[in-house]
Design an enzyme around this catalytic site. Sequence first.
Site, short mmCIF file in Angstrom:
data_model
loop_
_atom_site.label_atom_id
_atom_site.label_comp_id
_atom_site.label_asym_id
_atom_site.label_seq_id
_atom_site.Cartn_x
_atom_site.Cartn_y
_atom_site.Cartn_z
N THR A 199 0.84 -1.20 0.00
CA THR A 199 0.00 0.00 0.00
C THR A 199 0.87 1.25 0.00
O THR A 199 2.08 1.19 0.26
CB THR A 199 -0.92 0.06 1.24
N CYS A 200 0.25 2.40 -0.26
CA CYS A 200 1.00 3.65 -0.31
C CYS A 200 1.15 4.31 1.05
O CYS A 200 1.53 5.46 1.17
CB CYS A 200 0.35 4.60 -1.30
N ASP A 201 0.80 3.59 2.09
CA ASP A 201 0.89 4.12 3.44
C ASP A 201 2.28 3.83 4.00
O ASP A 201 2.75 2.69 3.97
CB ASP A 201 -0.19 3.41 4.28
N SER A 202 2.94 4.87 4.52
CA SER A 202 4.33 4.66 4.94
C SER A 202 4.47 3.79 6.18
O SER A 202 5.55 3.28 6.46
CB SER A 202 5.03 6.00 5.14
N ASN A 211 -6.48 0.02 -0.08
CA ASN A 211 -5.72 0.45 -1.26
C ASN A 211 -5.85 -0.53 -2.44
O ASN A 211 -5.07 -0.50 -3.38
CB ASN A 211 -4.22 0.59 -0.90
#
Length: 381
Positions: free
Chosen positions: A326-329, A366
């Site tokens: 996902t694009c979540d850090s 996501n």
Amino acid sequence: MGLSKTIWANPSEIIRTRQPDHPVLVFAPAVLQATARRFIAGFPGLVTYAVKSNPDEMVIENLVAAGIRGFDVASPYEIDMIRRLAPGAAMHYHNPVRGRDEIAHAVKAGVRTWSVDSHSELDKLIAMVPTEGREISVRFKLPVQGAAYNFGAKFGATCEVAAELLRKAANAGFIPSLTFHPGTQCTDPMTWDAYLRAAAGICREAGVKAHRLNVGGGFPNHRTQGDAPDLEAIFALIDRVSTEAFDGDRPEMVCEPGRGLVGDAFTHITRIRALRDGGHVFLNDGIYGGLAELPLVGNIDRVAVFSPEGLRREGTAVERIVFGPTCDSVDRLPQELALPGETQEGDFIVFQGMGAYSSATNTRFNGFGKMEIVTALSLKL
Ligand SMILES: *Cc1c(COP(=O)(O)O)cnc(C)c1O
């Protein structure tokens, strides 16, 4: 989640034959049944299964086949599922806080054993549950360490309040019992020692003889390299210390493992989408998927890397940061993972001991999270 009807030999055969791009959890019913029999043979009392750790219907069915006759359920959904898959099995409603609608549902479904950790929730049960043959287990907690994380932050009465609740439940006409949960992945047996002695103290303080003592879950599975946890040593300690603490007249014993029963029955196959500039690993699964609990409990480091041909990668291990898709850090494993030097894009990272809190907590955040569960005869790599 899909279900394949094929039974595979082992995880590397799945990699070699299918090269799956989505995460695949590989379930070995033989491993689950062997673990269940180990608990039944070794634990000095009734073994029940904590459904939340892995509610897959194949898991429930195999546990029933192996002789498990009781389940720790936490919601109407779990109650209905167990009634359907294991009619006649005991249901212990051990989520100590419930809405009145949930209590009504469970009464109707025939739940006979309930846990509580507060006066307000006990008052609800006294008002809504018929007492005849019904058991109330008071859940208490201690400020002790020993587990990967502590459940006591949410549930459990202090010993003082527990003694009040035990007396109140007995006076109301319920069968009085006690329960605790030492925290999940508990690798220090002295945690059970402390809880068992405290349970005896609560009974003395309350002037009530507990009918049963449920020692909860917390039994560890084989998450890190080195020897598998010695379950028999924990069973022996529980047997000895409970006998001592209650002066040879202990309550009937119950346990409700989730992780310890199901953890080692699944292996998780993930794929490396990218090795960004040769450094960070980007995996097709992460903390919003099958690896959700790693940031809470710590990395599983029983990993192996396979090429798409199903061959084991070798080479001096390199510590790598591993990100989920996902694009979540925050979608990142909590520690670096040591992976063989030969590891390449398109390879498969296989995590062992992944049966608990993996399929159940998978999300579609996501757009990821397509996960498949397949069955294998063996999990040997
Ligand atoms: C989650 C839970 C369990 C199972 O815990 P594990 O650490 O997976 O064994 C047992 N009892 C209760 C009440 C729980 O909430």
